[in-house]
Design a protein around this motif. Structure first.
Motif, PDB file in Angstrom:
ATOM      1  N   GLN A 231       0.748  -1.079  -0.066  1.00  0.00           N
ATOM      2  CA  GLN A 231       0.032   0.167  -0.103  1.00  0.00           C
ATOM      3  C   GLN A 231       0.956   1.309   0.045  1.00  0.00           C
ATOM      4  N   PRO A 232       0.485   2.510  -0.272  1.00  0.00           N
ATOM      5  CA  PRO A 232       1.261   3.574  -0.296  1.00  0.00           C
ATOM      6  C   PRO A 232       1.534   3.961   1.082  1.00  0.00           C
ATOM      7  N   ILE A 233       0.679   3.476   2.137  1.00  0.00           N
ATOM      8  CA  ILE A 233       1.071   3.898   3.473  1.00  0.00           C
ATOM      9  C   ILE A 233       1.205   2.342   4.040  1.00  0.00           C
ATOM     10  N   CYS A 234       2.416   2.252   4.653  1.00  0.00           N
ATOM     11  CA  CYS A 234       2.579   0.720   5.239  1.00  0.00           C
ATOM     12  C   CYS A 234       2.824   1.197   6.778  1.00  0.00           C
ATOM     13  N   VAL A 235       1.869   0.449   7.570  1.00  0.00           N
ATOM     14  CA  VAL A 235       2.014   0.450   9.055  1.00  0.00           C
ATOM     15  C   VAL A 235       2.658  -0.621   9.610  1.00  0.00           C
ATOM     16  N   GLY A 236       3.528  -0.592  10.601  1.00  0.00           N
ATOM     17  CA  GLY A 236       4.026  -1.750  11.185  1.00  0.00           C
ATOM     18  C   GLY A 236       4.083  -1.262  12.786  1.00  0.00           C
ATOM     19  N   GLY A 237       4.837  -2.192  13.275  1.00  0.00           N
ATOM     20  CA  GLY A 237       5.276  -1.801  14.738  1.00  0.00           C
ATOM     21  C   GLY A 237       4.852  -2.861  15.712  1.00  0.00           C
ATOM     22  N   PHE A 238       4.599  -2.528  16.873  1.00  0.00           N
ATOM     23  CA  PHE A 238       4.188  -3.446  17.994  1.00  0.00           C
ATOM     24  C   PHE A 238       3.014  -2.718  18.842  1.00  0.00           C
ATOM     25  N   VAL A 239       2.038  -3.504  19.280  1.00  0.00           N
ATOM     26  CA  VAL A 239       1.063  -2.972  20.001  1.00  0.00           C
ATOM     27  C   VAL A 239       0.450  -3.874  21.230  1.00  0.00           C
ATOM     28  N   GLY A 240       0.092  -3.326  22.358  1.00  0.00           N
ATOM     29  CA  GLY A 240      -0.402  -4.045  23.311  1.00  0.00           C
ATOM     30  C   GLY A 240      -1.568  -4.955  22.986  1.00  0.00           C
ATOM     31  N   PRO A 241      -1.751  -6.131  23.437  1.00  0.00           N
ATOM     32  CA  PRO A 241      -2.998  -6.861  23.561  1.00  0.00           C
ATOM     33  C   PRO A 241      -3.859  -6.149  24.357  1.00  0.00           C
ATOM     34  N   THR A 242      -5.113  -6.695  24.595  1.00  0.00           N
ATOM     35  CA  THR A 242      -6.306  -5.613  25.060  1.00  0.00           C
ATOM     36  C   THR A 242      -5.989  -6.036  26.633  1.00  0.00           C
ATOM     37  N   ASN A 243      -5.204  -6.862  27.181  1.00  0.00           N
ATOM     38  CA  ASN A 243      -5.411  -6.779  28.511  1.00  0.00           C
ATOM     39  C   ASN A 243      -4.120  -5.836  29.171  1.00  0.00           C
ATOM     40  N   ARG A 282      -8.745   4.157  30.013  1.00  0.00           N
ATOM     41  CA  ARG A 282      -7.624   3.437  30.086  1.00  0.00           C
ATOM     42  C   ARG A 282      -6.918   3.750  28.410  1.00  0.00           C
ATOM     43  N   TYR A 283      -5.520   3.619  28.435  1.00  0.00           N
ATOM     44  CA  TYR A 283      -5.049   3.798  27.254  1.00  0.00           C
ATOM     45  C   TYR A 283      -3.971   2.579  26.596  1.00  0.00           C
ATOM     46  N   PRO A 284      -4.130   2.514  25.386  1.00  0.00           N
ATOM     47  CA  PRO A 284      -3.257   1.340  24.962  1.00  0.00           C
ATOM     48  C   PRO A 284      -1.790   1.775  25.016  1.00  0.00           C
ATOM     49  N   VAL A 285      -0.935   0.595  24.955  1.00  0.00           N
ATOM     50  CA  VAL A 285       0.480   0.626  24.705  1.00  0.00           C
ATOM     51  C   VAL A 285       0.712   0.442  23.318  1.00  0.00           C
ATOM     52  N   ALA A 286       1.274   1.086  22.593  1.00  0.00           N
ATOM     53  CA  ALA A 286       1.605   1.070  21.209  1.00  0.00           C
ATOM     54  C   ALA A 286       2.980   1.713  20.583  1.00  0.00           C
ATOM     55  N   PHE A 287       3.599   0.991  19.611  1.00  0.00           N
ATOM     56  CA  PHE A 287       4.757   1.566  18.998  1.00  0.00           C
ATOM     57  C   PHE A 287       4.439   1.169  17.486  1.00  0.00           C
ATOM     58  N   ALA A 288       3.925   2.521  16.727  1.00  0.00           N
ATOM     59  CA  ALA A 288       3.590   2.290  15.664  1.00  0.00           C
ATOM     60  C   ALA A 288       4.517   3.001  14.518  1.00  0.00           C
TER      61      ALA A 288
END
Ligand code: ADP
Ligand code: MG
Length: 614
Positions: A231-243, A282-288
């Protein structure tokens, strides 16, 4: 005072204020220079929170002796030549301002050796003026030492916080860059104590473990590259599970083309991806990470380069939201008995418009369809007993630049019919009801408590959404249509919602001023009082939500809240068994549509521990 041009010294001091706000800004600029120089190793050392000393040492390309003094002049850069170059910047730096700004407000020493030269050079500047320069021996690479930051800007110095605060700003920056640049080995030493070290193996998971510790580091889910590959915009990284969630947004990190940026909208995109999956507030943990063509993003917005402008911000928002949501849903520790036909249907539905908060009549079912498409798409991806993603699977990279594309090596997930049995939730045996609120059940790994109201809300919510998608909401006409009068403000709000309600099987028509006639309700909801239902729905429209959420979904959530069994309601064994079966069949059995948990598990292991059997 007459108008006159400011002297270079005064102009530098003013400009320095924009680039160098605090010790962490110095560290940021120096580390970015090291990365631009292709360093495989970057060592950061500070004393007294960086106020007394900051040392950044790298093994990058180094600076030519002849160019060293020039590097400290304003607008001196090796990274940009023409104005056109600004359109496609591939380096972290480009403004040629950092070294000049840092040198203007400190005592700076630089020892460097260019790979092509036999000896190195040492230069020293005070308040931006060169005070000495001469040859010195050292291996190729660069070492910058910044002493007495803001010694000549007392006003700025006064605003610095405690050493500890300044250190934590520095750490926040380096940890993020360490994750984004896993091929570079980072070391951070504060006041003689090493606080962070990464190996530079190129494996992002290794870095996550060093940075976040074993628990969080191992729990984070990789955003699979296949979600947006090509895709023209590639998203990657690591994100927290819902717990995994936090009380604030401090754990949301976004990198665009290898650069850490602060962007409220993209932070919202991530938060919205977890919509209804996390507990409230509550807020997620994410590294996008977002990769897109350099010409589609303008990084020349602010001297600190931490803000960017996208050519198509909505497209970036959608790409991030979708990739994160799909990752989270596909790893959700639950399964579904979604029928294959329905899944095929949904998958074929347009995936666009997830965020279209359109209120135009006719647009409603479209966005429901899109939302469901994402649910369904995610469900075909749910796998059980998946091993933790082990390596980041980094693809080949040029050794000189280490901008990261996370994990392109993960295979595209397939709906695998042979694993259907594995994908089912454990069979739960109903034991009884507790406090007329919870269902007690037994499963293969211990005791499960199910919140009857939350569970029923989840069941109704997914059923209504799914029916709405297929245009198959079973409605039941009321025996006699019921007139409902509402306060004027609620009435006018409800009026706007009538088309959306029609699509959801609530047939209402205006009936005189502020009065409506309810003719039919969804069959699932005929036990509800039409008056209560309308009042509730009218209230939905008045809700202000921090994220743009879909109107229809909000309505459905409200309806479900009202329609679900309440706490305090005695349930027969059959009703409990039925509810558990229905819950197992939902896409997200672990949370109610408002994000509260539906089910709490106490493992046999925990029980054994409580009873001292361990
Ligand atoms: P910019 O990074 O925007 O070019 P800077 O003021 O940060 O501007 O740096 C000026 C120049 O000095 C850079 O363009 C680069 O050529 C050189 N330079 C700075 N730091 C290093 C380093 N650690 N290794 C090699 N070259 C460096
Ligand atoms: Mg720079």
């Amino acid at each position: 005072m007459p108008i006159r041009l400011l002297s270079e010294a005064v102009a530098s001091r003013i400009a320095a204020g924009e680039v160098v706000e605090r010790p962490a800004s110095v560290v940021k600029e120096l580390v970015e220079n090291s990365l631009d120089a292709g360093a495989a190793r970057v060592e950061v050392e500070t004393h007294e929170g960086g106020i007394a000393l900051i040392r950044v040492r790298d093994n990058g390309g180094g600076i030519l002796t002849d160019e060293l003094a020039l590097a400290f002049r304003r607008h001196a850069t090796s990274k940009l030549e023409t104005a056109d170059d600004l359109e496609h910047i591939a380096t972290l730096g480009f403004r040629g301002e950092a070294l000049a700004s840092i040198a203007a407000v400190s005592r700076t020493t630089c020892i460097t050796r260019h790979a092509s030269e036999a000896t190195g050079t040492r230069i020293r500047l005070e308040a931006g003026e060169v005070v000495s320069q001469g040859p010195v021996g050292r291996p190729p690479g660069t070492e910058m030492v910044i002493e007495d930051l803001f010694y000549n800007v007392p006003a700025r110095r006064k605003f610095l916080k405690t050493h500890r605060t300044e250190r934590s700003h520095i750490d926040a920056f380096i940890t993020r860059y360490a994750i984004a640049y896993p091929r570079t080995a980072f070391t951070v030493v504060h006041d003689g104590r090493e606080v962070l070290t990464t190996a530079g193996t190129g494996d992002v998971r290794d870095v996550l473990l060093s940075v976040y510790g074993t628990d969080l580091g191992a729990a984070l889910l990789e955003v699979p590259a296949d979600l947006t590959l090509g895709q023209p915009i590639c998203v990657g990284g690591f994100v927290g599970p819902t717990n995994v969630h936090r009380a604030n947004r401090g754990y949301l990190t976004i990198f665009v083309n290898g650069r850490w940026i602060e962007d409220l909208r993209l932070a919202y995109a991530i938060i919205q991806a977890y919509h209804t999956l996390l507990p409230v507030k509550r807020y997620p943990v994410a590294f996008a990470t977002v990769e897109l063509a350099a010409e589609d993003v303008d990084i020349n917005v602010h001297p600190a380069k931490s803000e960017v402008r996208f050519r198509d911000p909505d497209a970036v928002f959608r790409a991030v939201q979708r990739a994160v949501r799909a990752t989270v849903l596909r790893e959700a520790p639950a399964t579904t008995s979604w029928s294959p036909e329905a899944t095929a249907d949904h998958a074929a539905a347009p995936a666009s418009g997830l965020l279209s908060a359109s209120r135009q009549p006719g647009a409603e079912s479209e966005s429901i369809r899109a939302r469901l498409a994402s649910l369904a798409a995610a469900q075909t991806h749910i796998r059980f007993g998946d091993p933790e993603p082990t390596s980041s699977g980094l693809g080949p990279q040029e050794p000189s630049r280490s901008t990261v594309k996370f994990g392109p090596a993960v295979a595209a997930p397939q709906a695998d019919p042979t694993t259907a049995a594995e994908r089912r939730l454990p069979v739960l045996r109903t034991v009884g009801q507790l406090a007329t609120m919870y269902i007690i059940a037994e499963g293969p790994d211990g005791l499960y408590l199910i919140d009857q109201h939350a569970a029923h809300e989840r069941v109704l919510y997914e059923r209504l959404l799914s029916d709405a998608l297929r245009g198959q909401i079973a409605t039941q006409p009321l025996l006699s249509p019921e007139a409902v009068a509402l306060p004027a403000d609620e009435a006018s709000r409800l009026e706007e919602l009538l088309p959306a309600l029609g699509a959801l099987g609530v047939e209402v028509e205006p009936f005189g001023p502020s009065t409506f006639l309810v003719r039919a309700l969804p069959a699932l909801l005929t036990h509800l009082s039409p008056a209560d239902l309308l009042a509730d729905i009218a209230a939905t429209a008045g809700e202000s939500s921090p994220v743009r959420e879909e109107l229809e979904e909000a309505i459905i959530r409200h309806i479900c809240k009202r329609a679900a069994v309440k706490a305090g309601q005695v349930l027969s064994r059959e009703e409990m068994e039925h509810l558990i079966r229905d819950l197992e069949a939902t896409g997200n059995p672990r949370t109610c549509p408002h994000g509260r948990p539906t089910i709490v598990q106490i493992s046999t292991h925990d029980l054994a521990r409580h009873f001292g059997r361990d």
